[in-house]
Design an enzyme around this catalytic site. Structure first.
Site, PDB file in Angstrom:
ATOM      1  N   GLU A  99     -22.076 -20.454  -4.539  1.00 26.66           N
ATOM      2  CA  GLU A  99     -23.475 -20.917  -5.002  1.00 26.66           C
ATOM      3  C   GLU A  99     -23.454 -21.988  -5.938  1.00 26.66           C
ATOM      4  OE1 GLU A  99     -27.754 -19.332  -5.318  1.00 26.66           O
ATOM      5  OE2 GLU A  99     -26.338 -18.047  -6.055  1.00 26.66           O
ATOM      6  N   HIS A 150     -27.266 -19.658 -13.222  1.00 31.90           N
ATOM      7  CA  HIS A 150     -26.070 -20.072 -13.356  1.00 31.90           C
ATOM      8  C   HIS A 150     -25.857 -20.778 -14.805  1.00 31.90           C
ATOM      9  CE1 HIS A 150     -25.089 -19.986  -8.936  1.00 31.90           C
ATOM     10  NE2 HIS A 150     -26.359 -20.026  -8.875  1.00 31.90           N
ATOM     11  N   HIS A 208     -30.640 -25.188  -5.290  1.00 32.30           N
ATOM     12  CA  HIS A 208     -30.466 -25.284  -6.932  1.00 32.30           C
ATOM     13  C   HIS A 208     -30.722 -26.723  -6.983  1.00 32.30           C
ATOM     14  CE1 HIS A 208     -30.066 -21.433  -8.307  1.00 32.30           C
ATOM     15  NE2 HIS A 208     -29.410 -21.184  -6.985  1.00 32.30           N
ATOM     16  N   HIS A 249     -32.239 -19.998  -0.659  1.00 34.78           N
ATOM     17  CA  HIS A 249     -33.488 -19.423  -0.984  1.00 34.78           C
ATOM     18  C   HIS A 249     -34.466 -20.395  -0.972  1.00 34.78           C
ATOM     19  CE1 HIS A 249     -31.750 -20.634  -4.852  1.00 34.78           C
ATOM     20  NE2 HIS A 249     -31.173 -19.577  -4.837  1.00 34.78           N
ATOM     21  N   ARG A 309     -47.844 -35.500  -2.046  1.00 36.05           N
ATOM     22  CA  ARG A 309     -47.200 -36.849  -2.317  1.00 36.05           C
ATOM     23  C   ARG A 309     -45.814 -36.688  -2.069  1.00 36.05           C
ATOM     24  NH1 ARG A 309     -52.108 -37.648  -5.133  1.00 36.05           N
ATOM     25  NH2 ARG A 309     -50.945 -37.349  -7.163  1.00 36.05           N
ATOM     26  N   ASP A 332     -30.199 -12.071  -2.030  1.00 36.57           N
ATOM     27  CA  ASP A 332     -29.541 -12.636  -3.147  1.00 36.57           C
ATOM     28  C   ASP A 332     -29.439 -11.452  -4.340  1.00 36.57           C
ATOM     29  OD1 ASP A 332     -28.703 -14.666  -5.097  1.00 36.57           O
ATOM     30  OD2 ASP A 332     -30.835 -15.254  -5.440  1.00 36.57           O
ATOM     31  N   LEU A 378     -36.103 -15.903 -12.734  1.00 37.08           N
ATOM     32  CA  LEU A 378     -35.710 -14.682 -11.928  1.00 37.08           C
ATOM     33  C   LEU A 378     -34.117 -15.349 -11.724  1.00 37.08           C
ATOM     34  CD1 LEU A 378     -38.582 -14.939  -9.224  1.00 37.08           C
ATOM     35  CD2 LEU A 378     -37.910 -13.137 -10.812  1.00 37.08           C
ATOM     36  N   ALA A 379     -33.332 -13.729 -11.593  1.00 39.10           N
ATOM     37  CA  ALA A 379     -31.992 -13.990 -11.537  1.00 39.10           C
ATOM     38  C   ALA A 379     -31.378 -13.087 -10.446  1.00 39.10           C
ATOM     39  CB  ALA A 379     -31.354 -13.513 -12.789  1.00 39.10           C
ATOM     40  N   GLY A 380     -31.458 -13.633  -9.300  1.00 36.92           N
ATOM     41  CA  GLY A 380     -31.184 -12.879  -8.033  1.00 36.92           C
ATOM     42  C   GLY A 380     -32.352 -11.856  -7.894  1.00 36.92           C
TER      43      GLY A 380
END
Length: 385
Positions: free
Chosen positions: A129, A141, A195, A216, A227, A273, A307-309
């Protein structure tokens, strides 16, 4: 050993079949049908009466970092313990995902998975990832380990993986990212856009170079603006591209998930994830070099609201898809089976209950709770041993 499954309600991407039967020998499905099976239960070496419950293919997870209190970052034994936890929830084939780390550490991790995959066919290979991610969208990360892709580095990673690097996520706006995409695709790696701060046009350029996945979707990337449509709309518009969804009810609202299924029919892959906390308890967990705090089942980078996984398992994602997002059962099962198999080029072997496919199967009750799991023709123990 010849195994007969009978009395099932089959559910796979082809739809529902009542009074379904299936014969298995070794790790392969021999034949399927409905009504009276050609082999009487007493004539089979093992007969499984499904008792009118659902029988689905085994689930495939393209993206996960651990489970059951164990992190994939922590070596072979932890990987095996974490995948065992997910198998009890119906995930019969997994990619082993790693976060951004120093290059030498990534090489070592890839080598570990290459060895494991050679011994365990349920491990499909690795997913990197990182480290080729946008700093502004890095999520959990470590910024110290993010870098721009270089062809020589890509070669080192491919060599370390010995043919088992299946997927790599990168931000296509980075210098050399499109060249890296070409090299990876030429070597059979599924490239994912993720990411990223990519515009619609930058994502389209990556897809035209061979990227086939959006990591994700909606998370760690620009949202849809009237736009500035961004990478999600680029993926919606490209029939070659599959979109991952973390469908835990937190990463993506069920109504938005329903929009994704409608906008990209047959191209949504439900992923976990998952961190080590999946199937475990609240607490602090490591994810590479960072700490993830899990409170009330929500995983966040400690000290932040990032959020981390997740703490998700794929059976739970199935329930959210059907009950909260209103996705049809066949489409929800496809998102766990045929779609992830297809994006890896494995649709000829995994994801269907049909002759010639791997003997991976999940028995679910009518509340969509896992009752039994079979992988490669063998039962998965329901409790840790």
């Amino acid at each position: 050993m010849t195994i007969l499954f009978h009395g099932a309600q089959k559910l796979d991407a082809a739809g529902q079949v009542d009074d379904f039967w299936m014969t298995v020998d070794g790790g392969t499905i021999l034949a399927t049908g409905h009504g009276r099976p050609p082999l009487a239960p007493g004539a089979a070496e093992l007969a499984i009466d499904v008792g009118g419950r659902w029988l689905t293919p085994g689930f495939i997870d393209l993206h996960g970092h651990g489970g059951g209190g164990h992190s994939y970052e922590d070596g072979a034994e932890e990987i095996l313990a974490a995948t065992a936890a997910h198998r009890r929830h119906g995930t019969t084939r997994s990619l082993i995902s790693f976060v951004a780390n120093p290059l030498a550490e990534l090489e070592a991790q890839l080598a570990v998975v290459a060895t494991l995959a050679g011994a365990d066919p349920l491990i499909l290979g690795s997913h990197l990832e990182g480290p080729y991610l946008a700093r502004e969208r890095r999520g959990a990360h470590n910024a110290e380990f993010l870098r721009e892709p270089q062809p020589a580095e890509i070669d080192r990673l491919l060599d370390a993986a010995r043919g088992t690097l299946r997927q790599l996520t990168l931000a296509p706006e980075l210098p050399n990212a499109l060249e890296a995409t070409r090299i990876l695709v030429e070597n059979g790696v599924t490239v994912a856009v993720g990411h990223t701060e990519a515009t619609l046009e930058q994502a389209q350029a990556a897809f035209d170079e061979g990227a086939r996945l959006l990591t994700h979707a909606f998370n760690a990337m620009p949202g849809i603006h009237h736009r500035a449509p961004g990478p999600v709309v680029a993926a919606f518009d490209d029939p070659r591209v599959v979109l991952e969804l973390i469908l835990d009810g937190r990463h993506v609202h069920p109504s938005v998930a329903a929009l994704a299924f409608d906008s990209a029919p047959g191209r949504i892959a439900l992923v976990t994830d998952a961190t080590a906390a999946a199937g475990s308890v609240d607490g602090d967990y490591s994810l590479g070099s960072v700490t993830v705090a899990v409170r009330d089942g929500v995983a966040m980078l400690r000290g932040t609201t990032t959020l981390a996984g997740s703490t998700l398992t794929q059976d739970a994602a199935l329930r959210v898809a059907i009950r909260e997002a209103g996705v049809s059962p066949a489409d929800a099962i496809a998102a766990l089976t045929t779609v992830p198999a297809g994006v890896l080029g494995l649709e000829h072997r995994y994801g269907m209950l049909a002759a010639g496919f791997a003997a991976d199967a999940v028995i679910l009750d009518h509340a969509l709770t896992v009752q039994a799991v079979w992988a490669d023709g063998r039962p998965i123990p329901r409790a840790a041993t």
